[in-house]
Every structure is written in structure tokens, then in C-alpha cells.
Design a protein around this motif. Structure first.
Motif, PDB file in Angstrom:
ATOM      1  N   ARG A   2      65.210 -38.681 -60.411  1.00 53.42           N
ATOM      2  CA  ARG A   2      64.692 -39.976 -60.316  1.00 53.42           C
ATOM      3  C   ARG A   2      65.585 -40.954 -59.518  1.00 53.42           C
ATOM      4  NH1 ARG A   2      61.821 -41.658 -65.649  1.00 53.42           N
ATOM      5  NH2 ARG A   2      63.639 -41.330 -66.496  1.00 53.42           N
ATOM      6  N   GLU A   3      65.152 -41.801 -58.625  1.00 54.98           N
ATOM      7  CA  GLU A   3      65.953 -42.602 -58.100  1.00 54.98           C
ATOM      8  C   GLU A   3      66.282 -43.854 -59.243  1.00 54.98           C
ATOM      9  OE1 GLU A   3      64.833 -44.674 -54.321  1.00 54.98           O
ATOM     10  OE2 GLU A   3      63.974 -42.908 -53.723  1.00 54.98           O
ATOM     11  N   THR A   4      67.704 -44.281 -59.180  1.00 54.57           N
ATOM     12  CA  THR A   4      68.235 -45.295 -60.120  1.00 54.57           C
ATOM     13  C   THR A   4      68.608 -46.538 -59.411  1.00 54.57           C
ATOM     14  OG1 THR A   4      68.759 -43.443 -61.521  1.00 54.57           O
ATOM     15  CG2 THR A   4      69.758 -45.604 -61.926  1.00 54.57           C
ATOM     16  N   CYS A   5      68.127 -47.604 -59.843  1.00 50.60           N
ATOM     17  CA  CYS A   5      68.767 -48.826 -59.347  1.00 50.60           C
ATOM     18  C   CYS A   5      70.139 -48.985 -59.699  1.00 50.60           C
ATOM     19  CB  CYS A   5      67.919 -50.007 -60.040  1.00 50.60           C
ATOM     20  SG  CYS A   5      68.613 -51.674 -59.709  1.00 50.60           S
ATOM     21  N   ARG A   6      70.852 -49.297 -58.666  1.00 50.11           N
ATOM     22  CA  ARG A   6      72.425 -49.569 -58.863  1.00 50.11           C
ATOM     23  C   ARG A   6      73.100 -50.662 -59.700  1.00 50.11           C
ATOM     24  NH1 ARG A   6      75.100 -47.738 -53.075  1.00 50.11           N
ATOM     25  NH2 ARG A   6      73.978 -45.774 -52.977  1.00 50.11           N
ATOM     26  N   ARG A  10      68.643 -48.385 -64.032  1.00 50.52           N
ATOM     27  CA  ARG A  10      67.394 -48.174 -64.649  1.00 50.52           C
ATOM     28  C   ARG A  10      66.471 -47.084 -63.537  1.00 50.52           C
ATOM     29  NH1 ARG A  10      65.489 -49.252 -69.316  1.00 50.52           N
ATOM     30  NH2 ARG A  10      63.352 -49.512 -68.527  1.00 50.52           N
ATOM     31  N   PRO A  11      65.828 -46.285 -63.890  1.00 51.35           N
ATOM     32  CA  PRO A  11      64.928 -45.479 -62.884  1.00 51.35           C
ATOM     33  C   PRO A  11      64.189 -46.726 -62.051  1.00 51.35           C
ATOM     34  CG  PRO A  11      64.499 -44.527 -64.829  1.00 51.35           C
ATOM     35  CD  PRO A  11      65.544 -45.606 -65.407  1.00 51.35           C
ATOM     36  N   THR A  12      64.148 -46.615 -60.770  1.00 55.28           N
ATOM     37  CA  THR A  12      63.532 -47.761 -60.041  1.00 55.28           C
ATOM     38  C   THR A  12      62.067 -48.080 -60.556  1.00 55.28           C
ATOM     39  OG1 THR A  12      62.935 -45.941 -58.292  1.00 55.28           O
ATOM     40  CG2 THR A  12      64.874 -47.138 -58.135  1.00 55.28           C
ATOM     41  N   ALA A  13      61.389 -47.003 -61.123  1.00 55.18           N
ATOM     42  CA  ALA A  13      59.973 -47.473 -61.468  1.00 55.18           C
ATOM     43  C   ALA A  13      60.149 -48.332 -62.785  1.00 55.18           C
ATOM     44  CB  ALA A  13      59.245 -46.169 -61.797  1.00 55.18           C
ATOM     45  N   PHE A  14      61.186 -48.588 -63.604  1.00 63.25           N
ATOM     46  CA  PHE A  14      61.249 -49.451 -64.483  1.00 63.25           C
ATOM     47  C   PHE A  14      62.148 -50.480 -64.419  1.00 63.25           C
ATOM     48  CE2 PHE A  14      60.171 -45.133 -66.164  1.00 63.25           C
ATOM     49  CZ  PHE A  14      59.056 -45.669 -67.067  1.00 63.25           C
ATOM     50  N   CYS A  15      62.640 -50.579 -63.071  1.00 61.58           N
ATOM     51  CA  CYS A  15      63.745 -51.915 -62.620  1.00 61.58           C
ATOM     52  C   CYS A  15      63.059 -52.845 -62.769  1.00 61.58           C
ATOM     53  CB  CYS A  15      64.172 -51.441 -61.232  1.00 61.58           C
ATOM     54  SG  CYS A  15      65.192 -52.889 -60.552  1.00 61.58           S
ATOM     55  N   MET A 179      60.003 -55.689 -68.620  1.00 65.44           N
ATOM     56  CA  MET A 179      60.496 -54.311 -68.883  1.00 65.44           C
ATOM     57  C   MET A 179      60.002 -53.457 -70.036  1.00 65.44           C
ATOM     58  SD  MET A 179      64.383 -53.314 -69.854  1.00 65.44           S
ATOM     59  CE  MET A 179      64.365 -54.149 -71.317  1.00 65.44           C
ATOM     60  N   VAL A 180      59.406 -54.465 -71.030  1.00 65.57           N
ATOM     61  CA  VAL A 180      58.745 -53.825 -72.138  1.00 65.57           C
ATOM     62  C   VAL A 180      57.345 -53.602 -71.852  1.00 65.57           C
ATOM     63  CG1 VAL A 180      57.709 -54.478 -74.320  1.00 65.57           C
ATOM     64  CG2 VAL A 180      59.974 -55.169 -73.846  1.00 65.57           C
ATOM     65  N   GLU A 181      56.763 -54.070 -70.883  1.00 63.32           N
ATOM     66  CA  GLU A 181      55.225 -53.796 -70.616  1.00 63.32           C
ATOM     67  C   GLU A 181      55.388 -52.623 -69.606  1.00 63.32           C
ATOM     68  OE1 GLU A 181      51.596 -53.214 -70.154  1.00 63.32           O
ATOM     69  OE2 GLU A 181      52.387 -54.942 -71.121  1.00 63.32           O
ATOM     70  N   LEU A 182      56.340 -52.377 -68.892  1.00 62.65           N
ATOM     71  CA  LEU A 182      56.555 -51.064 -68.094  1.00 62.65           C
ATOM     72  C   LEU A 182      56.764 -50.072 -68.774  1.00 62.65           C
ATOM     73  CD1 LEU A 182      58.769 -52.471 -65.223  1.00 62.65           C
ATOM     74  CD2 LEU A 182      56.351 -51.609 -65.022  1.00 62.65           C
ATOM     75  N   GLN A 183      57.362 -49.920 -70.094  1.00 66.00           N
ATOM     76  CA  GLN A 183      57.772 -48.900 -71.042  1.00 66.00           C
ATOM     77  C   GLN A 183      56.476 -48.848 -71.861  1.00 66.00           C
ATOM     78  OE1 GLN A 183      61.538 -48.048 -70.105  1.00 66.00           O
ATOM     79  NE2 GLN A 183      60.252 -47.023 -71.603  1.00 66.00           N
ATOM     80  N   LEU A 184      55.862 -49.699 -72.178  1.00 68.29           N
ATOM     81  CA  LEU A 184      54.647 -49.365 -72.987  1.00 68.29           C
ATOM     82  C   LEU A 184      53.415 -48.638 -72.126  1.00 68.29           C
ATOM     83  CD1 LEU A 184      54.336 -52.725 -74.805  1.00 68.29           C
ATOM     84  CD2 LEU A 184      54.808 -50.560 -75.857  1.00 68.29           C
ATOM     85  N   ALA A 185      53.472 -49.185 -70.699  1.00 62.24           N
ATOM     86  CA  ALA A 185      52.421 -48.610 -69.701  1.00 62.24           C
ATOM     87  C   ALA A 185      52.833 -46.924 -69.645  1.00 62.24           C
ATOM     88  CB  ALA A 185      52.466 -49.364 -68.586  1.00 62.24           C
ATOM     89  N   ALA A 186      53.994 -46.761 -69.607  1.00 60.86           N
ATOM     90  CA  ALA A 186      54.487 -45.303 -69.333  1.00 60.86           C
ATOM     91  C   ALA A 186      53.986 -44.565 -70.597  1.00 60.86           C
ATOM     92  CB  ALA A 186      56.020 -45.343 -69.068  1.00 60.86           C
ATOM     93  N   ALA A 187      54.381 -45.064 -71.902  1.00 56.31           N
ATOM     94  CA  ALA A 187      53.895 -44.401 -73.054  1.00 56.31           C
ATOM     95  C   ALA A 187      52.501 -44.323 -73.343  1.00 56.31           C
ATOM     96  CB  ALA A 187      54.546 -45.384 -74.132  1.00 56.31           C
ATOM     97  N   ARG A 188      51.681 -45.188 -72.715  1.00 52.88           N
ATOM     98  CA  ARG A 188      50.487 -44.910 -72.842  1.00 52.88           C
ATOM     99  C   ARG A 188      49.907 -43.865 -71.962  1.00 52.88           C
ATOM    100  NH1 ARG A 188      50.322 -50.738 -73.305  1.00 52.88           N
ATOM    101  NH2 ARG A 188      50.099 -51.021 -70.846  1.00 52.88           N
TER     102      ARG A 188
END
Length: 201
Positions: A2-6, A10-15, A179-188
């Protein structure tokens, strides 16, 4: 891979760097991070570090005998961000703010152990913050009480009070919420395979 933000690592999807500008401060912020906290996906100490140019991050347990922390522990202009008996509300220190704000990052059990392992830092004058809303972890991470805050939230509130400009630090809290919303969406998404399979591609 996965691409990572420098920047945020974090993975760019969660940046959330687009929501997290650099915020100059008069206060030097020194973050002390428990090693186990550094391995977590949501590492708010690192987000705090990249948001505040006048900050530094040290990882370990027993730190106050090592330079530069030994000098910080002896600095009369340093204070520790930690609640409890003897802690002065940050708003009351606005007229005489500390030059250095030490912030410990970890679970409450880890933080207590770090205070025990760093008696010189633990002896610094203490500053507390009063949250204006419940902590932002929501169901992502269980905290002992609803008003307990992440390292990023507590630091942003403290700096806003100490430097007399709470709005300047609101982008930090907004980035944390995102960031929390992105993590929760991924968990769902992981818990709902039918929804995931229905996506195109």
C-alpha cells in the motif's frame, strides 16, 4: 504494497495531512511515548509531532536521566500536562505559561508506569485541561471515562488555553476526528463482506 504518506507515515487511504497544517507555537512541546503506543495504527503522538514544528518526540520508558530530557526535567520553565491533585488548569497559566510542555503518550496504565520511571519529570508542575466535549476515539478505543482525551486532543486544548488562541489548534482536532472516522469506516467495511463484494472493480 500500500502507498504510504511520507509525512504522517500512514497508508494514503488513511492520510489526514490535508486537514493537518503546521501550527507554530511559542510553547516547546516534548512528547514522551511509551514504546507499545508507537506500534498502534492510530498514533496521535506522531500526528501531534508533525502538526507542531516546535515539538519533539521521544520513545521509551525511563527517559529523564537521558539528554535532552535531563535538562528539561531541571528547567524551571517546564511543566507536565497531566491531571490530578495539584494540577493547575491550563487557562489559569495563560498569563505565566510554561516555555516547555511535557506530554506523556500511552494508555493510562502505561502513563502511570512512565511517571514512576521518570521521577524528575513527574515532579514538574502539572497542568490540566477541561475537555469541552467527550474524547474523540468513540468506539475505536475504549477509554476509562468519556472525558478522557487522546494525546493530540489534550495537547491542542492545552496549547489553545496557554497561548490564548483555541481556534488556532482546532485543525488538529478536526484531523483527529477525520482519522477516527476513516478507521471506523474501514472496520465497518471489514465486518460487512456483502457490502465489500458489491463494490465495482
Amino acid at each position: 504494497m500500500r502507498e504510504t504518506c511520507r509525512r504522517c507515515l500512514r497508508p494514503t487511504a488513511f492520510c489526514v495531512c490535508a486537514e493537518l497544517p503546521e501550527i507554530p507555537t511559542r510553547t516547546r512541546v516534548v512528547l514522551l511515548q511509551h514504546p507499545r503506543e508507537a506500534r498502534l495504527a492510530i498514533c496521535t503522538a506522531w500526528l501531534t509531532r508533525i502538526a507542531l514544528p516546535n515539538s519533539e518526540l521521544h520513545t521509551g520508558v525511563a527517559l529523564d536521566a537521558r539528554p535532552p530530557l535531563s535538562a528539561i526535567a531541571a528547567d524551571p520553565g517546564a511543566a507536565l500536562l497531566f491531571p490530578g491533585p495539584g494540577a493547575v488548569p491550563a487557562a489559569e497559566r495563560a498569563k505565566d505559561p510554561p516555555r516547555i510542555l511535557v506530554v506523556i503518550d500511552g494508555t493510562w496504565v502505561q502513563v502511570v508506569k512512565m511517571l514512576e520511571a521518570n521521577p524528575r519529570l513527574a515532579a514538574l508542575p502539572r497542568i490540566a485541561v477541561a475537555p469541552d466535549r467527550p474524547g474523540g476515539y468513540r468506539e475505536l478505543r475504549r477509554e476509562p471515562e468519556p472525558e478522557f482525551l487522546s494525546t493530540l486532543e489534550a495537547t491542542a486544548i492545552a496549547l489553545g488555553a496557554l497561548e490564548g488562541d483555541p481556534a488556532r489548534f482546532e485543525p488538529m482536532r478536526a484531523a483527529f476526528d477525520r482519522m477516527v472516522e476513516l478507521q471506523l469506516a474501514a472496520a465497518r467495511d471489514r465486518r460487512n463482506p456483502r457490502h465489500r463484494a458489491g463494490r465495482g472493480g
